[in-house]
Design a protein around this motif. Sequence first.
Motif, mmCIF file in Angstrom:
data_model
loop_
_atom_site.group_PDB
_atom_site.id
_atom_site.type_symbol
_atom_site.label_atom_id
_atom_site.label_comp_id
_atom_site.label_asym_id
_atom_site.label_seq_id
_atom_site.Cartn_x
_atom_site.Cartn_y
_atom_site.Cartn_z
ATOM 1 N N GLY A 267 0.227 8.205 -69.101
ATOM 2 C CA GLY A 267 -0.694 7.510 -68.001
ATOM 3 C C GLY A 267 -0.819 6.002 -68.650
ATOM 4 O O GLY A 267 -0.513 5.476 -67.756
ATOM 5 N N ASP A 268 -0.933 5.631 -69.801
ATOM 6 C CA ASP A 268 -1.968 4.393 -70.664
ATOM 7 C C ASP A 268 -0.292 3.680 -70.327
ATOM 8 O O ASP A 268 -0.514 2.197 -70.094
ATOM 9 N N LEU A 269 0.738 4.520 -70.284
ATOM 10 C CA LEU A 269 1.791 3.533 -70.722
ATOM 11 C C LEU A 269 2.364 3.051 -68.967
ATOM 12 O O LEU A 269 2.939 2.202 -68.783
ATOM 13 N N VAL A 270 1.932 4.009 -68.139
ATOM 14 C CA VAL A 270 2.764 3.959 -66.762
ATOM 15 C C VAL A 270 1.863 2.949 -66.532
ATOM 16 O O VAL A 270 1.897 2.063 -65.099
ATOM 17 N N HIS A 271 0.165 2.918 -66.531
ATOM 18 C CA HIS A 271 -0.483 2.487 -66.051
ATOM 19 C C HIS A 271 -0.051 0.428 -66.879
ATOM 20 O O HIS A 271 -0.247 0.064 -65.710
#
Length: 306
Positions: A267-271
């Motif tokens: 999630g952190d990465l796609v954000h």
Amino acid sequence: MYRDFPFTIVDVAYLLNLHARHKNAASLDVDCPFCGEKKGKFNLNTKKNVFKCNRCGESGGMRSLYGRIYGLDNQAAYEEIKGALGRNEQAPSYQVRKREIAPKEPELPGAMPAPDHVRHKTYSMFFSMLVLADTHRKNLLKRGFTEQQIEENGYKSTPVFGYKKLTERLLAVGCTVEGVPGVYQDKDGEWTIHFSNKSSGFLVPVRNIDGLIVGAQIRLDHPYDGRKYIWLSSTNFNMGTSSGSPVHLAGSPGEKTIFITEGPLKGDLVHALSGRTFGCVPGANQYANLPPVFTGDETDGYAVAL
Ligand SMILES: [Zn+2]
């Protein structure tokens, strides 16, 4: 298949010379010939002709009661029981092995989970005491994070030792540790944090809808049991706390459109890559954890599974 026996379990108990402790309408409590229990926990059901020891767990029918003592199968046991009763003899003497039964582990008391703002304060302080190892930094850069994002998201390597010292430092600066997932009391009653060689890796802070750190996942250096991530948790430890598997919000809390993905780090990465806000559920079967924001305004509040 029902089979009529020419004897009952009481006859078998007589043959085996089992000492009776109590007698009820449909049962007889005797000494256990398997573990040596002598307080009446070995129960003969005289209606169904079965037995069970509530100490060592042995159970079965009348032929196996006899057969297990002498190492006979049901047919051989049947013949011997019938023969001995016909001759009005008792069965040959046998050795009752005193079996040691390990006492059941007492259920350890858990702590009441601390409120979100308390967890946030403790985790923020805790993470500030840790460092991010070079190997983990390289791993994160390779995934596509920038140095700045790594800093902002607060990833830290799991500590290798000094768990109790770290916890002492948290207490010394006024942090509450009771009820914070991962923290527990050791056998000396001292607070410490649950890490092990198995759980080495880097910590991924999990933030709630208000941006408060309420938990952490560990990206394992050496995945086991098919798992790459585990929760920082002290469930089943004395005064420990379960993670509760909270949903992680990657992005801006005020965002009207929130996407859903699986796993805080992803999630952190796609954000980081898209600038969009993601609700990160711990696993595909964890959708019940979603806070109400995801079911809000139908016109502009929607969620897409990636
Ligand atoms: Zn027993």
